[in-house]
Write a protein that holds these residues in place. Structure first.
Motif, mmCIF file in Angstrom:
data_model
loop_
_atom_site.group_PDB
_atom_site.id
_atom_site.type_symbol
_atom_site.label_atom_id
_atom_site.label_comp_id
_atom_site.label_asym_id
_atom_site.label_seq_id
_atom_site.Cartn_x
_atom_site.Cartn_y
_atom_site.Cartn_z
ATOM 1 N N GLU A 72 0.824 -1.204 0.000
ATOM 2 C CA GLU A 72 0.000 0.000 0.000
ATOM 3 C C GLU A 72 0.859 1.255 0.000
ATOM 4 N N THR A 74 0.305 4.968 1.508
ATOM 5 C CA THR A 74 -0.575 5.702 2.412
ATOM 6 C C THR A 74 -0.139 7.153 2.452
ATOM 7 N N SER A 120 -3.285 0.944 -3.562
ATOM 8 C CA SER A 120 -2.356 -0.125 -3.860
ATOM 9 C C SER A 120 -1.018 0.488 -4.262
#
Length: 265
Positions: A72, A74, A120
């Protein structure tokens, strides 16, 4: 752990997980503050809370031994706490980018485009073998794997604007005397509007957000580690007009007043 600022109740968290931080390869250090690794093996679920820094994180993780790994990206988690529930036996290998220094890795978008979002990692970075990142037991091997992945992605030349933005955030974090954005901009020889544009493009949040967040970090640390906090004195030290303003910002950010937070710790 030398610096647990931002972690809500770090003593409780660190009894449940193994958290380590390591430096990346030398060529990555202008951009990446540190790698961070967490491993856990829990008999029951646990919820952690973090008051985020103004930083972008790249993470590769596996929530449980029976679940597939994933990656991921973020963005800065604004405005409040970042909450994460963990369970079973899992791990995370993360890279915390220096506030202000992520933009060269994704130059087509302002960093504000990622704020408050979890994507993603393949939306920004090339795919990699996630098992290869997560499977090594030794931290040194994880570091080597992350370095091998990120070094080819590093910018070919420094970005002066990223260096400027990262330096400005560093000064806000380190200097309690930074209280008003207008005064800070004047001291740095930049207009308020130009400073705001720079932070939008390279940090992802405003200069005012950074000033407030780092001061709340200090207040949270004081509330969680001391029983004799002079809140009026701390408010003045952190640049607040009075104790009521500090309590209001603390409560709005953390969810409870500082005295209640301290008792709960």
């Amino acid at each position: 752990m030398d610096d647990t600022r931002g972690i809500v109740d770090p003593a409780d968290l660190l009894t449940r997980v193994r958290l380590r931080r390591h430096q990346p390869a030398e060529a990555l250090r202008p951009y990446i503050e540190h790698y961070w690794f967490i491993d856990w093996d829990l008999p029951e679920p646990y919820t952690s809370h973090v008051l985020p820094h103004p930083a972008v994180h790249l993470t590769f993780q596996q929530d449980d031994a029976d679940e597939p790994p994933y990656g991921e990206l973020t963005g800065v988690a604004a405005p409040g706490l970042y909450t994460r529930k963990i369970h079973g036996r899992g791990k995370v290998c993360g890279a915390k980018f220096r506030p202000g220094a992520f933009r060269p890795f994704a130059p087509d978008e302002p960093v504000a485009a990622w704020t408050g979002r979890v994507l993603s990692y393949e939306d920004v970075f090339p795919a990699t073998d996630l098992a290869a990142v997560l499977s090594p037991a030794a931290d040194a091997d994880r570091i080597t794997t992350l370095d091998a992945y990120l070094l080819p992605l590093a910018p070919p030349a420094p970005d002066p604007q990223a260096e400027l933005a990262a330096g400005l955030v560093d000064r806000i974090r380190a200097d309690r005397g930074v209280r008003r954005v207008a005064d800070f901009a004047r001291a740095e020889g930049i207009s308020v509007r130009a400073l705001q544009r720079l932070f939008h493009a390279y940090v992802g949040v405003s200069p005012k957000w950074c000033v407030l967040r780092y001061r709340i970090h200090e207040a949270v640390e004081a509330a969680g580690t001391r029983t004799d906090v002079d809140w009026a004195g701390l408010a003045a030290d952190l640049g607040y007009a009075d104790q009521a303003h500090l309590v209001r910002d603390f409560t709005a950010t953390v969810g409870v007043p500082p005295t209640s937070y301290g008792r709960g710790r």
